[in-house]
Design an enzyme around this catalytic site. Sequence first.
Site, PDB file in Angstrom:
ATOM      1  N   LYS A 200       0.855  -1.198   0.000  1.00  0.00           N
ATOM      2  CA  LYS A 200       0.000   0.000   0.000  1.00  0.00           C
ATOM      3  C   LYS A 200       0.883   1.237   0.000  1.00  0.00           C
ATOM      4  CE  LYS A 200      -1.897   2.680   2.985  1.00  0.00           C
ATOM      5  NZ  LYS A 200      -1.684   4.013   2.352  1.00  0.00           N
ATOM      6  N   GLU A 275       9.969   0.168  10.707  1.00  0.00           N
ATOM      7  CA  GLU A 275      10.988   1.227  10.667  1.00  0.00           C
ATOM      8  C   GLU A 275      10.249   2.524  10.970  1.00  0.00           C
ATOM      9  OE1 GLU A 275      12.862   4.189   9.652  1.00  0.00           O
ATOM     10  OE2 GLU A 275      12.930   3.474   7.573  1.00  0.00           O
ATOM     11  N   CYS A 309      13.313  10.125   8.725  1.00  0.00           N
ATOM     12  CA  CYS A 309      13.244   9.558  10.077  1.00  0.00           C
ATOM     13  C   CYS A 309      14.602   9.667  10.764  1.00  0.00           C
ATOM     14  CB  CYS A 309      12.748   8.128  10.033  1.00  0.00           C
ATOM     15  SG  CYS A 309      13.514   7.190   8.734  1.00  0.00           S
ATOM     16  N   GLU A 406       9.271  14.204  17.543  1.00  0.00           N
ATOM     17  CA  GLU A 406       9.701  14.210  16.143  1.00  0.00           C
ATOM     18  C   GLU A 406       8.888  15.266  15.383  1.00  0.00           C
ATOM     19  OE1 GLU A 406       8.834  10.703  13.698  1.00  0.00           O
ATOM     20  OE2 GLU A 406      10.819  10.951  12.807  1.00  0.00           O
TER      21      GLU A 406
HETATM   22  P1  ADP Z   1       3.002  10.064   8.464  1.00  0.00           P
HETATM   23  O1  ADP Z   1       2.507  10.517   9.802  1.00  0.00           O
HETATM   24  O2  ADP Z   1       4.419  10.401   8.237  1.00  0.00           O
HETATM   25  O3  ADP Z   1       2.080  10.367   7.319  1.00  0.00           O
HETATM   26  P2  ADP Z   1       1.983   7.480   8.900  1.00  0.00           P
HETATM   27  O4  ADP Z   1       2.598   6.552   9.861  1.00  0.00           O
HETATM   28  O5  ADP Z   1       0.693   8.134   9.261  1.00  0.00           O
HETATM   29  O6  ADP Z   1       3.102   8.515   8.558  1.00  0.00           O
HETATM   30  O7  ADP Z   1       1.772   6.798   7.473  1.00  0.00           O
HETATM   31  C1  ADP Z   1       2.662   5.893   6.890  1.00  0.00           C
HETATM   32  C2  ADP Z   1       1.861   4.883   6.111  1.00  0.00           C
HETATM   33  O8  ADP Z   1       1.004   4.193   7.005  1.00  0.00           O
HETATM   34  C3  ADP Z   1       0.946   5.470   5.035  1.00  0.00           C
HETATM   35  O9  ADP Z   1       0.936   4.591   3.924  1.00  0.00           O
HETATM   36  C4  ADP Z   1      -0.406   5.479   5.723  1.00  0.00           C
HETATM   37  O10 ADP Z   1      -1.510   5.423   4.841  1.00  0.00           O
HETATM   38  C5  ADP Z   1      -0.332   4.210   6.536  1.00  0.00           C
HETATM   39  N1  ADP Z   1      -1.253   4.164   7.690  1.00  0.00           N
HETATM   40  C6  ADP Z   1      -1.745   5.181   8.415  1.00  0.00           C
HETATM   41  N2  ADP Z   1      -2.567   4.736   9.382  1.00  0.00           N
HETATM   42  C7  ADP Z   1      -2.601   3.385   9.274  1.00  0.00           C
HETATM   43  C8  ADP Z   1      -3.248   2.327   9.999  1.00  0.00           C
HETATM   44  N3  ADP Z   1      -4.049   2.571  11.022  1.00  0.00           N
HETATM   45  N4  ADP Z   1      -3.016   1.052   9.613  1.00  0.00           N
HETATM   46  C9  ADP Z   1      -2.185   0.780   8.585  1.00  0.00           C
HETATM   47  N5  ADP Z   1      -1.558   1.722   7.858  1.00  0.00           N
HETATM   48  C10 ADP Z   1      -1.750   3.009   8.194  1.00  0.00           C
END
Ligand code: ADP
Length: 503
Positions: A200, A275, A309, A406
């Site tokens: 995804k 990560e 990161c 962060e």
């Molecule tokens: P950022 O805060 O830097 O946008 P995230 O951790 O929110 O980073 O997002 C990183 C990835 O995780 C994206 O592909 C996002 O769509 C996905 N993501 C966000 N929330 C969820 C969740 N609850 N379960 C699985 N994937 C998620």
Amino acid sequence: MCAVAASEVSLDPTVQSFVGEPRKMLIGGQWVAAESGKTFEIYNPATAEVIGHAQSADASDVDKAVKAARKAFDEGPWTRMSPSERQKIVWRIGELIDENTEKLAQLESLDNGKPISVARAADVPMSADMFRYMAGWATKLDGKSISPSVVYAPGAEWHAYSRREPVGVCAQIIPWNFPLLMEAWKLAPALATGNCVVMKLAEETPLSGLFLAELMQQAGLPDGVVNMLTGFGETAGAPLAAHPGADKVAFTGSTEVGKLIVNASQNDLKRVSLELGGKSPNIILNDCDVEKAIAGAANAIFFNGGQCCTAGSRLFVQEGVYDEIVEGLANYARGIKLGPGLDPETQMGPLVSQTQLERVTGYLESGKAQGARAASGGGRHGDTGYFVDPTVLVDVQDNMKVYQEEIFGPVVAATKFKDFDDDLIRRANDTVYGLASGIWTQDISKAHKLAARIRAGTVWVNTYNIFDPSLPFGGYKQSGWGREMGEKVLDHYLEHKTVCVGL
Ligand code: ADP
């Protein structure tokens, strides 16, 4: 069609039409729309304009993709190919990335906002190299012969050996800061070890991944081996992480979502690698090469607009060079040319989204409210797009939010220390994270002593943000589980089987 200003590179016609048409997702070798019919908008972060549309996957699309990956894994031909045939395909993906450098660099720059010069010189070639490096492992995944250590029954004999086999179907969820490179870091080891994947992409940056999926088809990757989904975290990421048909989940993103991934995977005890975030200490000693340390500290925090990161966001400077370093870094920051990623002169692009702009400027406000002062920058840059000025915060205390959390933007919190002693090490390690760190000194003994005591997955000495496919990368503490790249990553994608034969 995307509007491109006069100073920007003219878009390749393939890129124009790729962005201009609503993109579909790759499931089981077919390009398909989301079952719900829902799409979402893709933005150019330099202008905040909508440049395209992608499919918004939900649980039913995830289910289809996982089933397609399962079928490809269970029925072949991928899993029955010789390692050498798999190696050739993985290598070919790297070659195709190289051949499409300009198109990929333009897509990445448009979508993420990063300078095209950086995408051309770093993101794209490093992604190609990752596939080539991992291709080499496909033919070297040997088990070993094991001599049983005890003979329990007199006269009995056993012959034992181990096999390394792919984990199966891997769910991979990636972020937006280095879209193509994160695709490569995750896909290359999974494929070299014979797994099938449902990836995804990040909702902010779906373009390069969809283009890469086309290249993978061209490289001869069989249908269903990689399925590429676009969509949001809660509606597509969460059902993927929880899907019982996936054997493993690999995630890169925030620590907050990393914890949700762990919860989602616990029903069926998937293998999990993570990560996550960081708040890395970058430590400059009195005996450093001052000029190199200033440039290094700037690279540590301002590379990719601080959306790394590994960002060296807590700067510790010994008092003998503090004024010189802070002044040099603030000058450096003021000299950075901000602009749209597609302008070849741009050194720092916008942040990726409105959300990130609000997050980073929110931290700047909080820092100022708690008594920090901006020696350079300190707020939004201009009023178009998501730009933030490169910022050096001084008068920072260890209890401030800007020092502890962060920020994920071009903001460094500089503090002073007196002696190279236990207190410095305590402060450097006083964070829930442990991803990376930097040390600037000409004293080899101090460098190694400090490197051993910093609780972080990577320590850079007199350099920063150096990555290589052969160097394992990952975090201590809440920065993650496991390591990406190098030989180390293979363990995440392989099961170890023991075969014991009575003779
Ligand atoms: P950022 O805060 O830097 O946008 P995230 O951790 O929110 O980073 O997002 C990183 C990835 O995780 C994206 O592909 C996002 O769509 C996905 N993501 C966000 N929330 C969820 C969740 N609850 N379960 C699985 N994937 C998620």
